[in-house]
Design an enzyme around this catalytic site. Structure first.
Site, PDB file in Angstrom:
ATOM      1  N   ASP A 152      55.437  48.949  55.912  1.00 19.85           N
ATOM      2  CA  ASP A 152      56.315  48.490  54.824  1.00 19.85           C
ATOM      3  C   ASP A 152      55.451  47.787  53.793  1.00 19.85           C
ATOM      4  O   ASP A 152      54.275  47.486  54.039  1.00 19.85           O
ATOM      5  CB  ASP A 152      57.359  47.511  55.390  1.00 19.85           C
ATOM      6  CG  ASP A 152      58.268  46.933  54.303  1.00 19.85           C
ATOM      7  OD1 ASP A 152      58.717  47.700  53.448  1.00 19.85           O
ATOM      8  OD2 ASP A 152      58.490  45.710  54.301  1.00 19.85           O
ATOM      9  N   SER A 153      56.055  47.488  52.649  1.00 21.62           N
ATOM     10  CA  SER A 153      55.346  46.726  51.620  1.00 21.62           C
ATOM     11  C   SER A 153      55.091  45.283  52.068  1.00 21.62           C
ATOM     12  O   SER A 153      54.304  44.581  51.452  1.00 21.62           O
ATOM     13  CB  SER A 153      56.177  46.730  50.338  1.00 21.62           C
ATOM     14  OG  SER A 153      57.476  46.230  50.607  1.00 21.62           O
ATOM     15  N   CYS A 203      60.183  51.399  54.780  1.00 23.52           N
ATOM     16  CA  CYS A 203      60.359  50.850  53.439  1.00 23.52           C
ATOM     17  C   CYS A 203      61.128  51.901  52.653  1.00 23.52           C
ATOM     18  O   CYS A 203      60.718  53.070  52.612  1.00 23.52           O
ATOM     19  CB  CYS A 203      58.992  50.603  52.804  1.00 23.52           C
ATOM     20  SG  CYS A 203      59.049  50.169  51.054  1.00 23.52           S
ATOM     21  N   CYS A 232      67.590  48.698  51.422  1.00 19.45           N
ATOM     22  CA  CYS A 232      66.309  48.003  51.303  1.00 19.45           C
ATOM     23  C   CYS A 232      66.099  47.291  52.628  1.00 19.45           C
ATOM     24  O   CYS A 232      67.051  46.716  53.186  1.00 19.45           O
ATOM     25  CB  CYS A 232      66.370  47.004  50.153  1.00 19.45           C
ATOM     26  SG  CYS A 232      64.962  45.883  50.094  1.00 19.45           S
ATOM     27  N   HIS A 257      64.908  44.606  53.549  1.00 22.59           N
ATOM     28  CA  HIS A 257      65.206  43.173  53.653  1.00 22.59           C
ATOM     29  C   HIS A 257      66.709  42.904  53.876  1.00 22.59           C
ATOM     30  O   HIS A 257      67.085  41.863  54.397  1.00 22.59           O
ATOM     31  CB  HIS A 257      64.830  42.438  52.359  1.00 22.59           C
ATOM     32  CG  HIS A 257      63.361  42.234  52.157  1.00 22.59           C
ATOM     33  ND1 HIS A 257      62.477  43.261  51.989  1.00 22.59           N
ATOM     34  CD2 HIS A 257      62.630  41.092  52.093  1.00 22.59           C
ATOM     35  CE1 HIS A 257      61.260  42.765  51.803  1.00 22.59           C
ATOM     36  NE2 HIS A 257      61.319  41.454  51.867  1.00 22.59           N
TER      37      HIS A 257
END
Ligand code: DGL
Length: 273
Positions: A12-13, A75, A186, A188
């Protein structure tokens, strides 16, 4: 021959993909994981397709040095921009988080109105809409970029009046349109699931692509006879974490959402790959 005890590469980022790693740990506990979080170059959500694809290729090359047997792009932005290109170049299975979430949303909606909340990059790519319409051509897909959710999650404001207020501002138009299904597009966002759920109200089903992705990974590994069935071989290297910067901060965040103590996160220079 496939080494079934080889790890799954997850990237992931930054920290968001930990929600996907957590689901993999829950649903297929015998699997080892090598996680990479690109904490030096986060966010991906506001960067171009070319940049995100270049970053993703570097990470895949790093994960291959770790002898992973499969890769999960944990991601949404990287899945939207880079999965199709990279998939064509690899000889091990690779999946993203978008198709699994899109599939469940397409099957869940009753009134055909599906909302997607995600980064600007994911919304701009219209990829959720493309995948949903392949399954349910009549579905109406309404995307909404919610860029402030990522910093709110990273600041730990998962249940906070500020997050409630921002959620209202972002989500009111989706409520007005009358969607009955909302994709948390997303990585998050599962961490503010309760805030989003409370704002949308009981009539809206939330789809968590992290959960669906782990399920799809399990199916894929089963089908390809790649599942690791032997718990004993997992050893101390069960879960390994690498980042491109800020290892301590990453470790703190990771330990707040994953119950298996994360002993270390090592920094690597991803630009070398
Ligand atoms: N992990 C990213 C995603 O799921 C969000 C954070 C970022 O913008 O890099 O799209």
């Amino acid at each position: 021959m496939i080494d079934k005890n080889a790890p799954i590469g997850v990237f992931d980022s930054g920290v968001g993909g930990l929600t996907v790693a957590r689901e993999i740990m829950r649903q297929i506990p015998n699997e080892r994981i090598v996680y990479f979080g690109d904490t030096a170059r986060v966010p991906y959500g506001s960067k171009s397709k070319e940049t995100v694809t270049r970053f993703s290729r570097q990470i895949v090359r790093f994960l291959q040095t770790q002898k992973v047997k499969a890769i999960v792009i944990a991601c949404n932005t990287a899945s939207a921009y880079a999965l199709e290109e990279i998939e064509a170049e690899l000889d091990i299975p690779i999946i993203g988080v978008i198709k699994p979430g899109a599939k469940v949303a397409a099957q869940t909606t009753l009134n055909g109105k599906i909302g997607v909340i995600a980064t600007e990059g994911t919304i701009g790519s219209h990829i959720y809409s493309r995948y949903i319409k392949e399954i349910n051509p009549k579905a109406e897909v309404i995307g909404k970029a919610c860029p402030l959710f990522v910093p709110l999650v990273e600041e730990g404001l998962w249940q906070d009046p500020v997050t409630d207020e921002i959620a209202k501002r972002y989500l009111t138009e989706l409520i007005d349109i009358g969607i009955d299904t909302l994709i948390l597009g997303c990585t998050h966002y599962p961490l503010i699931r309760s805030t989003v759920g409370k704002t949308m109200g009981e009539g809206v089903t939330l789809v968590n692509p992290a959960y669906e992705t782990a399920r799809e990974l399990k199916e894929l590994l089963t089908e390809k006879e790649m599942l690791n069935e032997e718990e004993a071989k997992l050893g101390d290297n069960r879960y390994c974490f690498y980042v491109s910067d800020g290892a301590e901060k990453f470790k703190r965040f990771a330990n707040s959402i994953i119950k298996y103590g994360i002993l270390s996160a090592r920094i690597i220079n991803i630009e070398e790959y």
